[in-house]
Write a protein that holds these residues in place. Structure first.
Motif, PDB file in Angstrom:
ATOM      1  N   ALA A 265       0.784  -1.346  -0.099  1.00  0.00           N
ATOM      2  CA  ALA A 265      -0.025   0.161  -0.106  1.00  0.00           C
ATOM      3  C   ALA A 265       0.777   1.283  -0.028  1.00  0.00           C
ATOM      4  O   ALA A 265       0.446   2.272  -0.496  1.00  0.00           O
ATOM      5  CB  ALA A 265      -0.959  -0.123   1.194  1.00  0.00           C
ATOM      6  N   ARG A 266       1.950   1.244   0.488  1.00  0.00           N
ATOM      7  CA  ARG A 266       3.038   2.323   0.733  1.00  0.00           C
ATOM      8  C   ARG A 266       3.668   2.628  -0.292  1.00  0.00           C
ATOM      9  O   ARG A 266       4.100   3.800  -0.802  1.00  0.00           O
ATOM     10  CB  ARG A 266       3.572   2.677   1.906  1.00  0.00           C
ATOM     11  N   ALA A 276      -3.405   6.186  -1.241  1.00  0.00           N
ATOM     12  CA  ALA A 276      -2.342   5.149  -0.675  1.00  0.00           C
ATOM     13  C   ALA A 276      -1.961   5.411   0.760  1.00  0.00           C
ATOM     14  O   ALA A 276      -2.118   6.425   1.249  1.00  0.00           O
ATOM     15  CB  ALA A 276      -1.202   5.250  -1.488  1.00  0.00           C
TER      16      ALA A 276
END
Length: 469
Positions: A265-266, A276
């Protein structure tokens, strides 16, 4: 209309450089006032033709466009990677996502845009028609050079609207590749056009009567300027202004699954994604375990040539963006955060930044308060679930967020308290043609995709017919 490397007697607007090497790709020129005038005329004529085109013919053009994008997937992906630095695998995925979205819009859009009957008293016949409003000017960012544009243009154009794209200068090759694909698919020539212009010209174009509305994905500063211009001209605007999404991990979460998702996600697209995870808010009982596993996983990411299939992270898109990100990291550390990993530029050619994890991040620090648009994760420990909710909402942004817990009933209740346009339970922020995307607070307003996006730039015309017998 100016084009790639076209001869011109006016100065270049910008240059596109490979962010992995610094090498010059192409130079693009501002369009002159007369060129912009001609562009608006051609686009207005194409709009009149397109709005009169039957829906089944529009749908056929959408399907042809999807097929063309798939046929050109490899050169398009290579172009994306060269212009903004994402990995080739990610760029191929972007092209496929565009094609799949066009097909979804072609399949479901006609029913969503069909006349909607309304029941009223008596024998009167009432319906609402969703009609085109004109040409929409789209000011788009560089981080998803094709997807951001298709996400906007596919819903906007199916109803019969025209589309004028003001793309980011460093991805103008992608902008022209899309224009060529639209024309190859049989859309009227001039219906999808590129505006290559400075901010003053963009403002004048918004004010032009041939432009009906404007949509922008970008910074709060750019959004405020564009929205202000549109408001003064009494024109609709849609803004998606980025975010600082919270990734909340409660004490009963599956830590291993949360860590795996947190890394993806990051650090997808080298952290250069609006929707994000950026702030990782972890409930105290599991904070130490989560942090240890998260740092270990991030340390395994590889940074380098985005054309190499073994690489996880390519460069950041521009050197100035890398400098800005590093400044945020250093200010956060100076304010008392701890450096758990990375925290520096990588030496050598290209705009590479080390995958970075910051601990002990609190409100008031840059990495908490500001949007960090790059490979930097900020971890904040929450005393309780209530504290985690409060921390998540302590932000000017409200685009998306993640919530990790094994109690789905509780998760649904918490989701309604989070001040965001989207909440992802046991998952991380993503976009899908079926689901609306957009934000609240300073993340903007309006919605793209789904039935909301298909109707966003239409005239919902009420037609009320009374019986005369």
């Amino acid at each position: 209309m100016s084009n790639l490397n076209a001869a011109s007697n006016h100065a270049p607007v910008a240059t596109s450089r490979n962010p992995a090497t610094g090498e010059l790709i192409a130079t693009y020129s501002f369009q002159t006032p007369s060129e912009v005038e001609q562009l608006l005329d051609v686009n207005a004529a194409a709009f009149r033709l397109w709005r009169a085109t039957p829906m089944h013919e529009r749908v056929a053009a959408y399907r042809r466009l999807a097929a063309i994008l798939r046929e050109r997937a490899q050169p398009l992906a290579t172009l994306i990677t060269a212009e903004m630095g994402k990995t080739l695998l990610s760029a191929r995925g972007e092209v496929e996502k565009c094609a799949a979205t066009l097909e979804w819009v072609a399949e479901h859009g006609p029913a969503i845009l069909a006349d909607e009957p309304v029941k009223v008293e008596g024998d009167d016949q009432v319906h609402v028609s969703f009609l085109p409003i004109g040409t929409v000017l789209a000011v788009m960012p560089w981080n998803f050079p094709l997807w951001q544009v298709i996400r906007a243009s596919a819903p906007i154009m199916l109803s019969g609207n025209g589309f004028m794209l003001k793309h980011a200068p460093n991805v103008m090759g992608s902008a022209y590749a899309l224009q060529d694909a639209y024309e190859a698919a049989g859309f009227p020539k001039g219906l999808f056009v590129n505006l290559v212009a400075d901010n003053d010209t963009v403002a004048r174009t918004i004010e032009d009567p041939r432009i009906a509305a404007v949509t922008l994905t970008g910074s709060m500063r750019a959004g405020a300027a564009v929205a202000g211009t549109a408001a003064r001209a009494l024109k609709k605007s849609l803004l998606e202004l980025g975010g600082s999404d919270a990734f909340i991990v409660l004490a009963d979460a599956n830590i291993d699954l949360a860590v795996k998702a947190a890394v993806e996600a990051r650090f997808q697209n080298a952290g250069q994604v609006c929707l994000a995870a950026k702030r990782f808010i972890v409930e105290q009982p599991i904070a130490q375990a989560f942090t240890r596993k998260f740092v270990a996983a991030v340390s395994q990411l590889t940074v380098g040539d985005p054309l190499d299939s073994a690489i996880n992270l390519g460069p950041m898109a521009r050197a100035d963006l890398r400098d800005e990100l590093d400044g945020q990291v250093q200010r956060t550390l100076a304010a008392g955060a701890s450096l758990l990993l990375g925290g520096h530029k990588l030496e050598g050619p290209g705009n590479f930044y080390a995958p970075t994890v910051l601990g002990d991040v609190q409100p008031g620090m840059a990495a908490f308060d500001e949007e960090t648009f790059g490979p930097v994760a900020a971890i904040t420990v929450a005393d309780t679930a209530e504290h985690a909710i409060a921390l998540a909402n302590t932000s000017d942004y409200g685009l998306g967020g993640s919530l990790w817990t094994q109690d789905l009933g509780r998760a649904q209740r918490i989701a309604r308290r989070l001040e965001t346009g989207g909440v992802f339970i046991n998952g991380y922020p993503a976009t899908n043609a079926r689901i609306p995307v957009g934000g609240v607070k300073k993340s903007g307003y309006g919605r793209e995709l789904s039935h909301f996006g298909l109707r966003e730039f239409t005239n919902a015309q009420a037609v009320w017919a009374k019986s005369i017998v």
